[in-house]
Design a protein around this motif. Structure first.
Motif, mmCIF file in Angstrom:
data_model
loop_
_atom_site.group_PDB
_atom_site.id
_atom_site.type_symbol
_atom_site.label_atom_id
_atom_site.label_comp_id
_atom_site.label_asym_id
_atom_site.label_seq_id
_atom_site.Cartn_x
_atom_site.Cartn_y
_atom_site.Cartn_z
ATOM 1 N N CYS A 56 0.845 -1.201 0.000
ATOM 2 C CA CYS A 56 0.000 0.000 0.000
ATOM 3 C C CYS A 56 0.884 1.255 0.000
ATOM 4 O O CYS A 56 1.998 1.238 0.527
ATOM 5 C CB CYS A 56 -0.859 0.072 1.261
ATOM 6 N N GLY A 57 0.334 2.319 -0.523
ATOM 7 C CA GLY A 57 0.986 3.633 -0.420
ATOM 8 C C GLY A 57 2.382 3.643 -1.009
ATOM 9 O O GLY A 57 2.638 3.084 -2.079
ATOM 10 N N ALA A 59 4.974 2.035 -0.228
ATOM 11 C CA ALA A 59 5.538 0.701 -0.468
ATOM 12 C C ALA A 59 5.079 0.153 -1.821
ATOM 13 O O ALA A 59 5.799 -0.608 -2.473
ATOM 14 C CB ALA A 59 5.145 -0.247 0.664
ATOM 15 N N ILE A 102 5.370 -5.927 0.582
ATOM 16 C CA ILE A 102 6.325 -4.903 1.041
ATOM 17 C C ILE A 102 5.640 -4.064 2.102
ATOM 18 O O ILE A 102 4.538 -3.542 1.872
ATOM 19 C CB ILE A 102 6.762 -3.990 -0.116
ATOM 20 N N SER A 103 6.273 -3.943 3.257
ATOM 21 C CA SER A 103 5.698 -3.144 4.325
ATOM 22 C C SER A 103 6.792 -2.663 5.267
ATOM 23 O O SER A 103 7.570 -3.467 5.774
ATOM 24 C CB SER A 103 4.663 -3.969 5.101
ATOM 25 N N GLN A 104 6.845 -1.378 5.468
ATOM 26 C CA GLN A 104 7.796 -0.828 6.438
ATOM 27 C C GLN A 104 7.479 -1.375 7.820
ATOM 28 O O GLN A 104 8.332 -1.920 8.500
ATOM 29 C CB GLN A 104 7.724 0.708 6.415
ATOM 30 N N SER A 105 6.232 -1.199 8.226
ATOM 31 C CA SER A 105 5.844 -1.550 9.598
ATOM 32 C C SER A 105 5.698 -3.054 9.780
ATOM 33 O O SER A 105 5.913 -3.579 10.874
ATOM 34 C CB SER A 105 4.501 -0.897 9.939
ATOM 35 N N GLY A 106 5.297 -3.728 8.715
ATOM 36 C CA GLY A 106 4.984 -5.158 8.848
ATOM 37 C C GLY A 106 3.660 -5.406 9.537
ATOM 38 O O GLY A 106 3.313 -6.542 9.855
ATOM 39 N N THR A 108 0.649 -3.421 8.514
ATOM 40 C CA THR A 108 -0.452 -2.850 7.726
ATOM 41 C C THR A 108 -1.505 -3.926 7.473
ATOM 42 O O THR A 108 -1.211 -4.952 6.870
ATOM 43 C CB THR A 108 0.110 -2.277 6.403
ATOM 44 N N ALA A 155 5.391 10.256 6.995
ATOM 45 C CA ALA A 155 5.789 10.186 5.585
ATOM 46 C C ALA A 155 7.012 9.285 5.453
ATOM 47 O O ALA A 155 8.061 9.545 6.038
ATOM 48 C CB ALA A 155 6.087 11.579 5.060
ATOM 49 N N SER A 156 6.861 8.245 4.681
ATOM 50 C CA SER A 156 7.948 7.275 4.534
ATOM 51 C C SER A 156 9.021 7.814 3.595
ATOM 52 O O SER A 156 8.705 8.308 2.511
ATOM 53 C CB SER A 156 7.368 5.970 3.980
ATOM 54 N N GLN A 163 13.506 -0.200 0.621
ATOM 55 C CA GLN A 163 12.642 -1.193 -0.050
ATOM 56 C C GLN A 163 13.087 -1.393 -1.498
ATOM 57 O O GLN A 163 13.190 -2.535 -1.977
ATOM 58 C CB GLN A 163 11.172 -0.722 -0.025
ATOM 59 N N LEU A 241 2.528 11.842 -3.781
ATOM 60 C CA LEU A 241 1.994 11.387 -2.489
ATOM 61 C C LEU A 241 2.651 12.143 -1.329
ATOM 62 O O LEU A 241 1.964 12.573 -0.395
ATOM 63 C CB LEU A 241 2.198 9.867 -2.316
ATOM 64 N N LYS A 242 3.978 12.320 -1.400
ATOM 65 C CA LYS A 242 4.673 13.050 -0.325
ATOM 66 C C LYS A 242 4.076 14.444 -0.163
ATOM 67 O O LYS A 242 3.844 14.893 0.951
ATOM 68 C CB LYS A 242 6.175 13.174 -0.617
ATOM 69 N N GLU A 245 0.504 14.304 1.324
ATOM 70 C CA GLU A 245 0.510 13.867 2.717
ATOM 71 C C GLU A 245 0.889 14.957 3.695
ATOM 72 O O GLU A 245 0.229 15.136 4.706
ATOM 73 C CB GLU A 245 1.575 12.760 2.865
ATOM 74 N N VAL A 366 -1.162 1.695 9.484
ATOM 75 C CA VAL A 366 -2.603 1.601 9.284
ATOM 76 C C VAL A 366 -3.044 0.171 9.609
ATOM 77 O O VAL A 366 -2.957 -0.722 8.768
ATOM 78 C CB VAL A 366 -3.006 2.005 7.852
HETATM 79 O O1 M6R Z 1 4.085 0.191 6.915
HETATM 80 P P1 M6R Z 1 3.738 0.066 5.476
HETATM 81 O O2 M6R Z 1 4.942 0.152 4.580
HETATM 82 O O3 M6R Z 1 2.943 -1.180 5.165
HETATM 83 O O4 M6R Z 1 2.817 1.307 5.133
HETATM 84 C C1 M6R Z 1 2.214 1.431 3.882
HETATM 85 C C2 M6R Z 1 1.624 2.817 3.699
HETATM 86 O O5 M6R Z 1 0.614 3.048 4.647
HETATM 87 C C3 M6R Z 1 2.682 3.911 3.813
HETATM 88 O O6 M6R Z 1 3.726 3.738 2.891
HETATM 89 C C4 M6R Z 1 2.067 5.283 3.606
HETATM 90 O O7 M6R Z 1 1.649 5.438 2.266
HETATM 91 C C5 M6R Z 1 3.063 6.372 4.007
HETATM 92 N N1 M6R Z 1 2.478 7.281 4.939
HETATM 93 C C6 M6R Z 1 3.612 7.128 2.837
HETATM 94 O O8 M6R Z 1 4.486 8.139 3.197
#
Ligand code: M6R
Length: 369
Positions: A56-57, A59, A102-106, A108, A155-156, A163, A241-242, A245, A366
C-alpha cells in the motif's frame, strides 16, 4: 530522538545513505548477491512462473520499481497489486506464484490480509519488511529485511529507498539462480549497489538548499504535477503522495506518455510540473520522448522543474529549474531521483508552517482495513 534535526522526517531523509548501505551490507560477496535469509529457496525461485508484489501507499511505488527489476533480471512476469484490491476479486494465483509483500511496519492490515489470502490460495509468500519480527514477516514463508532503522515520521522516506534496494537485491539474486543474469551483469549491478549510498549523499549535499529554496518560492502553489516514464513513473507517484501527505497541496503523478491522453488539459500558464528525466545513456529513445513531453508542457506555459542526470544538456533549453542527480544504472536512478522530491515536500510543508512528522488524518501504521 531527533538528534538536533528539526523533525524526524528531516533526520530520516538525511539517514538515507545509511539506509541503503545497511540494506546492502552482508548481502554481497565476490560480485554476487548473497541473501542468507533466502538460503535453501533456489528451487522455489526456479519453479515460479509469476510474481505478484503487493503493498500500500509508498511501499506500492517501491513495488513498481521492483516489478521492473524482477522482469528485467529474473525474466519472470511481475505485477503490482494494491493489497486492498487484491483479495476482493478472484486473482489467478497458485503454487507457482510468488507473492512478495512490502511493508515498512509489517503491521499494515490490508497488506497482512493480502498475504494471508495468497497463502490460503497456495501461493508462496515473501515479505520485504523493515521491522524485525512483525506480523507480516511472521505470516510469510520468507523475509528479506530492509535495514533502514526505525522510521518515525508518518511520511515514509528512508524505508522507501531501502525497499527499492531490497527489491533490486532480490531481482538480481533470483536472476542469478534462474540463469538469466550473467556473472558480468551481476558484478556490474553489485558495483552500482555499492556506489549508491555515496550518490544519495551527493544529492543531499548538492541539491538540498536548491530544492528547499524552490519550495520556499512555491509556498502558495495550489497544485503540482509530476511526470515520469519507466521507473520514473513510480517516482512521480511518490513525489505527488509526499506532497499531498504533508503539505496538503493537490498533487498528481502521471506516466509522461499519458499526458496527451488527458492530463495535458490541466496545463495552464504557471502550473508547476516536475519531470523525471531518464538518462540518455540507458535509452536515447526514452530520453527523447521525455524531452518532447517537456516541450509540449512548456509550450502551454508550464513551469518545468526537471530532475536529470549530471551532464544532460538536452533539458536545459526547456527547463525553468534543473535538479541534478549523479549517473547511475537505469534501475538505480529512482533511489536518487526521489530524494529531491522528498526534500521539496518537506520544505514546502515547513514553509506553510505545518508539522511534517504528524500530518492531519494520518497514522504511521494503518492497522485497520
Ligand atoms: O508500513 P507500510 O509500509 O505497510 O505502510 C504502507 C503505507 O501506509 C505507507 O507507505 C504510507 O503510504 C506512508 N504514509 C507514505 O508516506
Amino acid at each position: 530522538e531527533k538528534g538536533g534535526w528539526p523533525s524526524f522526517m528531516a533526520k530520516e531523509v538525511a539517514e538515507q545513505p545509511e539506509a541503503v548501505a545497511n540494506t546492502v551490507r552482508g548481502r554481497i560477496r565476490d560480485g554476487e548477491v548473497v541473501i542468507p535469509e533466502l538460503d535453501g529457496l533456489d528451487d522455489l525461485f526456479r519453479g515460479i512462473d509469476r510474481v505478484i508484489i503487493t503493498a500500500c501507499g509508498t511501499a506500492s511505488y517501491a513495488a513498481l520499481v521492483g516489478k521492473y527489476a524482477i522482469e528485467q533480471w529474473a525474466r519472470i512476469p511481475a505485477d503490482v497489486e494494491l493489497a486492498h484490491e487484491f483479495r476482493y476479486r478472484d486473482p489467478v494465483i497458485g503454487e507457482n506464484t510468488l507473492v512478495v509483500s512490502i511493508s515498512q511496519s509489517g503491521e499494515t492490515m490490508d497488506t497482512l490480509m493480502a498475504v494471508k489470502y495468497a497463502r490460503e490460495r497456495g501461493a508462496r509468500t515473501l515479505s520485504v519488511c523493515n521491522t524485525q519480527g512483525a506480523t507480516i514477516p511472521r505470516e510469510s514463508d520468507a523475509v528479506v529485511y530492509t535495514h533502514a532503522g526505525p522510521e518515525v515520521a508518518v511520511a515514509s522516506t528512508k524505508a522507501f529507498v531501502a525497499q527499492i534496494t531490497a527489491l533490486l537485491l532480490l531481482g538480481l539474486h533470483v536472476g542469478r539462480v534462474r540463469g538469466s543474469v550473467s556473472a558480468a551483469e551481476s558484478a556490474a549491478a553489485v558495483a552500482e549497489l555499492e556506489a549508491l549510498p555515496g550518490k544519495v549523499a551527493k544529492v543531499l549535499a548538492e541539491e538540498q538548499a536548491h530544492v528547499a529554496q524552490l519550495a520556499g518560492w512555491m509556498a502558495d502553489t495550489r497544485s503540482v504535477l509530476f511526470l515520469g516514464r519507466h521507473v520514473g513513473y513510480p517516482i512521480a507517484l511518490e513525489g505527488a503522495l509526499k506532497l499531498k501527505e504533508i503539505s496538503y497541496i493537490h498533487a498528481e503523478g502521471f506516466a509522461a506518455g499519458e499526458l496527451k491522453h488527458g492530463p495535458i488539459a490541466l496545463i495552464e500558464p504557471g502550473q508547476p510540473v516536475f519531470v523525471l528525466v531518464p538518462s540518455p545513456r540507458h535509452s536515447a529513445l526514452l530520453h527523447a520522448k521525455v524531452v518532447s513531453n517537456i516541450q509540449e508542457i512548456r509550450a502551454r506555459g508550464a513551469r518545468v522543474i526537471v530532475i536529470a542526470e549530471e551532464g544532460d544538456a538536452a533539458v536545459l533549453p526547456f527547463a525553468d529549474e534543473v535538479i541534478r542527480i549523479p549517473l547511475a544504472g537505469a534501475l538505480f536512478e529512482p533511489v536518487l531521483a526521489v530524494v529531491p522530491l522528498q526534500i521539496f515536500a518537506m520544505a514546502l510543508a515547513t514553509a506553510k508552517g505545518l508539522d511534517v512528522d504528524q500530518p492531519r488524518n494520518l497514522a504511521k501504521s494503518v492497522t485497520v482495513e
